[in-house]
Design a protein around this motif. Structure first.
Motif, PDB file in Angstrom:
ATOM      1  N   ALA A 136      10.806  10.123  -1.359  1.00 41.44           N
ATOM      2  CA  ALA A 136      11.992   9.263  -1.233  1.00 41.44           C
ATOM      3  C   ALA A 136      13.115   9.805  -2.114  1.00 41.44           C
ATOM      4  O   ALA A 136      14.282   9.839  -1.699  1.00 41.44           O
ATOM      5  CB  ALA A 136      11.641   7.836  -1.634  1.00 41.44           C
ATOM      6  N   ALA A 137      12.749  10.247  -3.314  1.00 32.66           N
ATOM      7  CA  ALA A 137      13.765  10.809  -4.223  1.00 32.66           C
ATOM      8  C   ALA A 137      14.321  12.112  -3.645  1.00 32.66           C
ATOM      9  O   ALA A 137      15.534  12.335  -3.645  1.00 32.66           O
ATOM     10  CB  ALA A 137      13.149  11.039  -5.599  1.00 32.66           C
ATOM     11  N   ILE A 138      13.406  12.940  -3.130  1.00 29.46           N
ATOM     12  CA  ILE A 138      13.852  14.238  -2.605  1.00 29.46           C
ATOM     13  C   ILE A 138      14.756  14.046  -1.377  1.00 29.46           C
ATOM     14  O   ILE A 138      15.712  14.798  -1.174  1.00 29.46           O
ATOM     15  CB  ILE A 138      12.636  15.127  -2.252  1.00 29.46           C
ATOM     16  N   SER A 139      14.464  13.015  -0.581  1.00 30.71           N
ATOM     17  CA  SER A 139      15.222  12.837   0.670  1.00 30.71           C
ATOM     18  C   SER A 139      16.703  12.547   0.420  1.00 30.71           C
ATOM     19  O   SER A 139      17.510  12.655   1.334  1.00 30.71           O
ATOM     20  CB  SER A 139      14.598  11.716   1.506  1.00 30.71           C
ATOM     21  N   SER A 140      17.044  12.194  -0.806  1.00 27.93           N
ATOM     22  CA  SER A 140      18.454  11.872  -1.080  1.00 27.93           C
ATOM     23  C   SER A 140      19.206  13.083  -1.648  1.00 27.93           C
ATOM     24  O   SER A 140      20.343  12.946  -2.089  1.00 27.93           O
ATOM     25  CB  SER A 140      18.536  10.695  -2.046  1.00 27.93           C
ATOM     26  N   TYR A 141      18.565  14.252  -1.607  1.00 25.13           N
ATOM     27  CA  TYR A 141      19.162  15.387  -2.325  1.00 25.13           C
ATOM     28  C   TYR A 141      20.529  15.788  -1.790  1.00 25.13           C
ATOM     29  O   TYR A 141      21.418  16.150  -2.544  1.00 25.13           O
ATOM     30  CB  TYR A 141      18.195  16.580  -2.325  1.00 25.13           C
ATOM     31  N   TRP A 142      20.723  15.715  -0.478  1.00 22.52           N
ATOM     32  CA  TRP A 142      22.000  16.163   0.071  1.00 22.52           C
ATOM     33  C   TRP A 142      23.157  15.262  -0.381  1.00 22.52           C
ATOM     34  O   TRP A 142      24.259  15.734  -0.637  1.00 22.52           O
ATOM     35  CB  TRP A 142      21.934  16.239   1.597  1.00 22.52           C
ATOM     36  N   TYR A 143      22.863  13.959  -0.493  1.00 19.79           N
ATOM     37  CA  TYR A 143      23.895  13.034  -0.985  1.00 19.79           C
ATOM     38  C   TYR A 143      24.261  13.398  -2.425  1.00 19.79           C
ATOM     39  O   TYR A 143      25.426  13.338  -2.810  1.00 19.79           O
ATOM     40  CB  TYR A 143      23.401  11.591  -0.928  1.00 19.79           C
ATOM     41  N   LEU A 144      23.263  13.778  -3.201  1.00 16.20           N
ATOM     42  CA  LEU A 144      23.520  14.145  -4.605  1.00 16.20           C
ATOM     43  C   LEU A 144      24.362  15.424  -4.660  1.00 16.20           C
ATOM     44  O   LEU A 144      25.293  15.524  -5.474  1.00 16.20           O
ATOM     45  CB  LEU A 144      22.201  14.334  -5.367  1.00 16.20           C
ATOM     46  N   ILE A 145      24.032  16.375  -3.778  1.00 16.34           N
ATOM     47  CA  ILE A 145      24.813  17.621  -3.747  1.00 16.34           C
ATOM     48  C   ILE A 145      26.273  17.314  -3.372  1.00 16.34           C
ATOM     49  O   ILE A 145      27.213  17.821  -4.001  1.00 16.34           O
ATOM     50  CB  ILE A 145      24.187  18.627  -2.747  1.00 16.34           C
ATOM     51  N   MET A 146      26.445  16.448  -2.374  1.00 15.94           N
ATOM     52  CA  MET A 146      27.805  16.098  -1.953  1.00 15.94           C
ATOM     53  C   MET A 146      28.562  15.399  -3.077  1.00 15.94           C
ATOM     54  O   MET A 146      29.736  15.697  -3.335  1.00 15.94           O
ATOM     55  CB  MET A 146      27.747  15.189  -0.718  1.00 15.94           C
ATOM     56  N   MET A 147      27.850  14.487  -3.752  1.00 17.45           N
ATOM     57  CA  MET A 147      28.500  13.775  -4.860  1.00 17.45           C
ATOM     58  C   MET A 147      28.921  14.752  -5.951  1.00 17.45           C
ATOM     59  O   MET A 147      30.044  14.677  -6.476  1.00 17.45           O
ATOM     60  CB  MET A 147      27.549  12.712  -5.421  1.00 17.45           C
ATOM     61  N   ALA A 148      28.023  15.670  -6.272  1.00 13.69           N
ATOM     62  CA  ALA A 148      28.328  16.641  -7.324  1.00 13.69           C
ATOM     63  C   ALA A 148      29.492  17.534  -6.883  1.00 13.69           C
ATOM     64  O   ALA A 148      30.424  17.793  -7.667  1.00 13.69           O
ATOM     65  CB  ALA A 148      27.093  17.480  -7.610  1.00 13.69           C
ATOM     66  N   THR A 149      29.479  17.960  -5.628  1.00 16.10           N
ATOM     67  CA  THR A 149      30.547  18.838  -5.116  1.00 16.10           C
ATOM     68  C   THR A 149      31.897  18.133  -5.192  1.00 16.10           C
ATOM     69  O   THR A 149      32.874  18.692  -5.704  1.00 16.10           O
ATOM     70  CB  THR A 149      30.240  19.228  -3.649  1.00 16.10           C
ATOM     71  N   TYR A 150      31.950  16.913  -4.701  1.00 18.66           N
ATOM     72  CA  TYR A 150      33.225  16.179  -4.699  1.00 18.66           C
ATOM     73  C   TYR A 150      33.684  15.870  -6.120  1.00 18.66           C
ATOM     74  O   TYR A 150      34.872  15.868  -6.412  1.00 18.66           O
ATOM     75  CB  TYR A 150      33.100  14.895  -3.872  1.00 18.66           C
ATOM     76  N   TYR A 151      32.721  15.621  -6.974  1.00 17.65           N
ATOM     77  CA  TYR A 151      33.063  15.334  -8.378  1.00 17.65           C
ATOM     78  C   TYR A 151      33.761  16.553  -9.001  1.00 17.65           C
ATOM     79  O   TYR A 151      34.811  16.429  -9.636  1.00 17.65           O
ATOM     80  CB  TYR A 151      31.782  14.989  -9.136  1.00 17.65           C
TER      81      TYR A 151
ATOM     82  N   LEU B 236       0.836  -1.215   0.000  1.00 12.61           N
ATOM     83  CA  LEU B 236       0.000   0.000   0.000  1.00 12.61           C
ATOM     84  C   LEU B 236       0.868   1.261   0.000  1.00 12.61           C
ATOM     85  O   LEU B 236       0.519   2.254  -0.633  1.00 12.61           O
ATOM     86  CB  LEU B 236      -0.930   0.003   1.219  1.00 12.61           C
ATOM     87  N   SER B 237       1.992   1.206   0.706  1.00  8.47           N
ATOM     88  CA  SER B 237       2.873   2.386   0.785  1.00  8.47           C
ATOM     89  C   SER B 237       3.489   2.689  -0.571  1.00  8.47           C
ATOM     90  O   SER B 237       3.503   3.844  -1.008  1.00  8.47           O
ATOM     91  CB  SER B 237       3.999   2.140   1.795  1.00  8.47           C
ATOM     92  N   ILE B 238       4.011   1.662  -1.224  1.00  8.55           N
ATOM     93  CA  ILE B 238       4.744   1.927  -2.471  1.00  8.55           C
ATOM     94  C   ILE B 238       3.796   2.207  -3.636  1.00  8.55           C
ATOM     95  O   ILE B 238       4.241   2.597  -4.702  1.00  8.55           O
ATOM     96  CB  ILE B 238       5.741   0.794  -2.813  1.00  8.55           C
ATOM     97  N   LYS B 239       2.508   2.012  -3.386  1.00  5.79           N
ATOM     98  CA  LYS B 239       1.525   2.399  -4.418  1.00  5.79           C
ATOM     99  C   LYS B 239       1.360   3.923  -4.476  1.00  5.79           C
ATOM    100  O   LYS B 239       0.857   4.464  -5.455  1.00  5.79           O
ATOM    101  CB  LYS B 239       0.160   1.776  -4.089  1.00  5.79           C
ATOM    102  N   LYS B 240       1.753   4.594  -3.394  1.00  6.99           N
ATOM    103  CA  LYS B 240       1.536   6.042  -3.320  1.00  6.99           C
ATOM    104  C   LYS B 240       2.649   6.773  -4.078  1.00  6.99           C
ATOM    105  O   LYS B 240       3.838   6.523  -3.831  1.00  6.99           O
ATOM    106  CB  LYS B 240       1.537   6.501  -1.855  1.00  6.99           C
ATOM    107  N   LYS B 241       2.231   7.686  -4.942  1.00  2.00           N
ATOM    108  CA  LYS B 241       3.211   8.466  -5.701  1.00  2.00           C
ATOM    109  C   LYS B 241       4.079   9.296  -4.760  1.00  2.00           C
ATOM    110  O   LYS B 241       5.272   9.455  -4.958  1.00  2.00           O
ATOM    111  CB  LYS B 241       2.488   9.415  -6.661  1.00  2.00           C
ATOM    112  N   GLY B 242       3.397   9.841  -3.749  1.00  2.00           N
ATOM    113  CA  GLY B 242       4.093  10.712  -2.802  1.00  2.00           C
ATOM    114  C   GLY B 242       5.290  10.023  -2.166  1.00  2.00           C
ATOM    115  O   GLY B 242       6.326  10.646  -1.917  1.00  2.00           O
TER     116      GLY B 242
END
Lengths: 328, 331
Positions: A45-60, A34-40
Motif C-alpha cells: 500500500a505504501a509502495i503503490s503511492s510512490y508516483w504521487y510522492l514523486i510528483m509532489m517532490a517534483t512540483y515542490y 484479516l487483510s490489514i493484519k498482513k504486513k505485505g
C-alpha cells in the motif's frame, strides 16, 4: 494451571441475538481485519503511492526553484511559473492512477484472490452457511472485504496529493480546471476495488488453494496486460506514421484488467491523458498528446467493465455452495 | 413454543398391536419429517423418510451413505427436498428461513475453520455471524472454548491444531450462540480413545440438563449408546427403526437370560418339557422364552433348575446389544 474462569460447566446463552439480516457486513469486517493484519498489505500500500510522492517532490522543487529565481531577480517577481502553468492537473491524477495499477494488482493478490479458495480448503463455507447467513451475504461480504481495502489504498495517496495541490497550486488552475475533480477522484478510487474484487472473487471460487487461484489470476492479469501493451505499441507505430491510429486498436487497448480501469478513469475524468510536463517538446515530430490512447466512449468502456465484473461475481455465485452435489 | 407431538417407535407400535401392550411416550418434538425425498440428480439420498426427532439426545444411526448427513443438511435448508416436508423447531426447513440456523448449531463432519484466525477469533466470529453482538461473541467464545477444554490453546491459530482440538473447536463454534438444537455429524471422527471419551462426555453433559437438544449422527454404535436416549435408524434413505434405545434393545416375547454355574443339558430339556423355547448357551447363559406372566416364568425356570440341580448364578430380562438391534433393523 487452574483456569481464570471459575465455572467451567456449560452455560446456555440467553443474551441478545440480532435479527438475521446484513450478515455481509460482519463477513466484510472479518475479511478486512484479516487483510490489514498482513504486513505485505501495508508495504505494498505504501509502495503503490510512490508516483504521487514523486510528483509532489517534483512540483515542490519546481515551485521552490522558481521562487528562488524570482528572489534572485532571474525572473520577474509575480510572474507565474511557466512549467506549473501548463500542467493539466486531472491528468496527473490519471498518471498516478495508471502507474499504481500493477501495485494495486499485487495488493488484490494478497487480500483478495485467496479469499474464497482458502475458505474452500478449510471447509469454511459450512461454518458460514450453517449460521444465519445467506449465499448473498457471503458473496457480498467477501466482495466488500476486497473492495474496501483496495479503495482505501487507491484513495489515500490521491487525497494526499489533492490536498497538497489544493494548498499549493490554486493559482495554477487547480480548482478552475475542473471544479468537480474531487468527486471524480472519489469515483475513480473505487474502480480498482470493484474490478479486482469481482474478478478475484470469481477466480478464487474456482480453486481450493489460494496459491493456485493467485497463479491463475496473475496469469489472466499479465496475459491481458501483454495484450494491452501490444495494442499500445501498435498505436504508437500508427501515430508515428502518416495515418492516425485505428479506432479498433484504441478499443482493444482497453481490453484488459488494467485497460478497463484506465479506460473508466479516462472516461470519468474526460481526458485522454498527458505527460508529466505537457509542454515538453515533440518526440520525433509526434506531439506527446497523440501518444496516449484516446478516452473510450461510455457505450464501450462501461458495458465492458460491467461484463467483466459481472462474470467474476456470477462465477463466484455459482460456485459457492454449502453442499457438494454428487451424482449430477 | 415447540410443537408437542406423540413419539412412538415402530417397534413399540408393533408390540402394541401384537401383544396389546400399549406404551406411549409423550415428549415434545424438535423436528418432524414427513415423506421426505431428497435427490442429487439421479441419486435419491432420502426416499420418503418419515420420522420425528424428540427433545433430548437422539442418535441418527445408519451405515455410510444411509442419508444421515443429507438429512442434517436438509433440516438446515442446505438441500431442497424434491417432495415431502421437514419441520425443525416449528419452522419449515425448505423455506430457508434464517431463523432456523439462528436456533440450531451444526458441528459438521469435515474439518472446518476460518483460515488465518485463532480459536477465539474464530468462535467469536461464528457468534457474530449467528447474531451475537461482537463483544458478547468474544466473551462467550472464551467461555465456550474453556468449556470445550481448549484452555490457553485458544489463542493459537486453528490451522496448527490437532484433530482432537479441531473437533473441539467445531463443537465450540456450534455452541457459541446458545442453540436450541445441536446437530452433530460424526463428532468422534478421527479421535483417539481418550479424546473420544472426552468428546462424548462434553456432548452428554450439554444434552442432559442444559436445555440443549442434540441430534448425533454416527455409525459408531457405542458412541450413540453413551450419549443418546433415543435413536432413529436410517438406511437407504428410509427409516428402519426409531425409538428409545431401551425399547430397541428389548427382545420381543419377554425372554430372560439365565446364567448357570455350568451349562446343563438336563436343565435345557426340562425347560423344553414345560413348553419353553431355549437357545443354545453362550458360555453358561441360556436365553429362555416361556409363556406366562413374568413372576410365573421366573417360578417355572427356578423349579426346572431345582429339578435338574442346576445352580442359577444370574437372572435378568433378556436384551440385545444395540449392535444386534441395529443389524436387525438394517437387515
Amino acid at each position: 494451571m487452574s483456569s481464570p474462569i471459575a465455572d467451567l460447566s456449560y452455560r446456555h446463552y440467553d443474551g441478545e441475538l440480532l435479527p438475521p439480516v446484513n450478515r455481509w457486513w460482519a463477513i466484510a469486517k472479518a475479511s478486512i481485519r484479516l487483510s490489514i493484519k498482513k504486513k505485505g498489505f501495508w508495504i505494498w500500500a505504501a509502495i503503490s503511492s510512490y508516483w504521487y510522492l514523486i510528483m509532489m517532490a517534483t512540483y515542490y522543487f519546481i515551485d521552490n526553484f522558481f521562487s528562488g529565481a524570482a528572489q534572485r531577480g532571474v525572473v520577474q517577481l509575480g510572474q507565474k511559473n511557466p512549467l506549473l502553468s501548463t500542467i493539466i492537473w486531472k491528468d496527473q491524477f490519471l498518471n498516478g492512477f495508471s502507474i499504481s495499477q500493477m501495485l494495486l494488482f499485487v495488493i488484490a493478490l494478497l487480500v483478495g484472490v485467496g479469499t474464497i479458495s482458502n475458505d474452500n480448503r478449510a471447509n469454511a463455507l459450512l461454518v458460514y452457511l450453517s449460521k444465519p447467513c445467506t449465499k448473498a451475504d457471503y458473496v457480498i461480504g467477501k466482495w466488500f472485504g476486497i473492495f474496501l481495502p483496495l479503495t482505501a489504498v487507491t484513495l489515500a495517496p490521491m487525497l494526499f496529493f489533492y490536498a497538497y495541490c489544493a494548498m499549493s497550486f490554486k493559482s495554477y488552475g487547480f480548482f478552475s480546471q475542473d471544479a468537480l475533480l474531487l468527486p471524480k477522484l472519489l469515483l475513480i478510487s473505487m474502480i480498482p476495488g470493484a474490478v479486482h474484487a469481482s474478478l478475484a472473487l470469481g477466480v478464487s471460487s474456482l480453486f481450493n488453494q489460494g496459491r493456485l487461484a493467485g497463479a491463475t489470476y496473475s496469469g489472466i492479469y499479465f496475459m491481458s496486460l501483454f495484450f494491452t501493451k501490444a495494442m499500445q505499441v501498435v498505436h504508437f507505430k500508427m501515430a508515428a506514421g502518416d495515418h492516425a491510429a485505428s479506432p479498433l486498436v484504441d478499443k482493444l487497448y482497453y481490453f484488459s484488467i488494467d485497460g478497463i480501469q484506465i479506460g473508466l478513469a479516462k472516461w470519468i475524468l474526460a481526458t485522454r491523458g498527458s505527460e508529466l510536463f505537457p509542454h515538453q517538446s515533440d518526440l520525433n515530430g509526434i506531439p506527446p498528446t497523440s501518444l496516449s490512447v484516446p478516452q473510450p466512449s461510455f457505450a464501450y468502456i462501461v458495458p465492458l467493465a460491467l461484463i467483466a465484473c459481472g462474470i467474476g461475481v456470477l462465477v463466484a455465485w455459482r460456485r459457492v455452495r454449502a453442499v457438494e452435489v454428487v451424482g449430477r | 413454543m415447540l410443537p408437542v407431538g406423540r413419539w412412538l417407535s415402530p417397534r413399540i407400535r408393533r408390540n402394541a398391536l401384537t401383544t396389546e401392550r400399549v406404551v406411549y411416550c409423550c415428549v415434545s418434538v424438535v423436528a418432524r419429517i414427513e415423506n421426505l425425498v431428497v435427490r442429487y440428480g439421479q441419486f435419491t439420498a432420502l426416499n420418503g423418510l418419515t420420522c420425528e426427532i424428540p427433545e433430548g439426545a437422539t442418535g441418527l444411526l445408519g451405515p455410510n451413505g444411509a442419508g444421515k448427513t443429507t438429512l442434517l443438511k436438509t433440516l438446515l435448508g442446505f438441500v431442497k427436498p424434491a417432495s415431502g416436508k421437514a419441520e425443525i423447531l416449528g419452522l419449515d426447513a425448505a423455506s430457508g428461513d434464517r431463523m432456523i440456523r439462528q436456533k440450531v448449531g451444526l458441528m459438521p463432519e469435515q474439518d472446518c475453520h476460518i483460515p488465518g484466525m485463532s480459536a477465539v477469533q474464530f468462535v467469536a466470529y461464528a457468534g457474530e455471524l449467528a447474531g451475537m453482538p461482537p463483544e458478547q461473541g468474544l466473551r462467550r467464545a472464551h467461555e465456550v472454548l474453556e468449556y470445550c477444554g481448549l484452555g490457553e490453546a485458544r489463542y493459537r491459530n486453528v490451522e496448527t491444531y490437532s484433530t482432537g482440538m479441531k473437533q473441539r473447536i467445531k463443537l465450540a463454534q456450534a455452541l457459541v450462540h446458545g442453540p436450541k438444537l445441536l446437530l452433530l455429524d460424526e463428532p468422534t471422527n478421527g479421535l483417539d480413545p481418550a479424546g473420544r471419551e472426552e468428546m462424548l462426555e462434553l456432548v452428554r453433559s450439554v444434552s442432559h440438563g442444559k436445555g440443549v437438544n442434540v441430534l448425533v449422527s454416527s455409525h459408531v454404535l457405542p458412541d450413540i449408546e453413551r450419549v443418546c436416549d433415543r435413536v432413529v435408524v436410517v438406511m437407504g434413505g428410509k427409516l428402519r427403526a426409531a425409538g428409545s434405545i431401551k425399547d430397541l434393545k428389548r427382545i420381543e416375547g419377554d425372554s430372560v437370560d439365565v446364567e448357570l454355574r455350568e451349562a446343563s443339558v438336563p436343565f435345557a430339556q426340562a425347560i423344553q418339557r414345560i413348553g419353553g423355547v431355549i437357545s443354545p448357551p453362550k458360555f453358561t447363559t441360556y436365553r429362555i422364552q416361556l409363556p406366562g406372566k413374568p413372576d410365573e416364568v421366573s417360578r417355572a425356570i427356578l423349579a426346572a433348575a431345582l429339578e435338574t440341580r442346576a445352580q442359577v448364578r444370574g437372572y435378568k430380562i433378556a436384551e440385545r446389544s444395540l449392535e444386534e438391534a441395529f443389524l436387525d433393523a438394517v437387515s
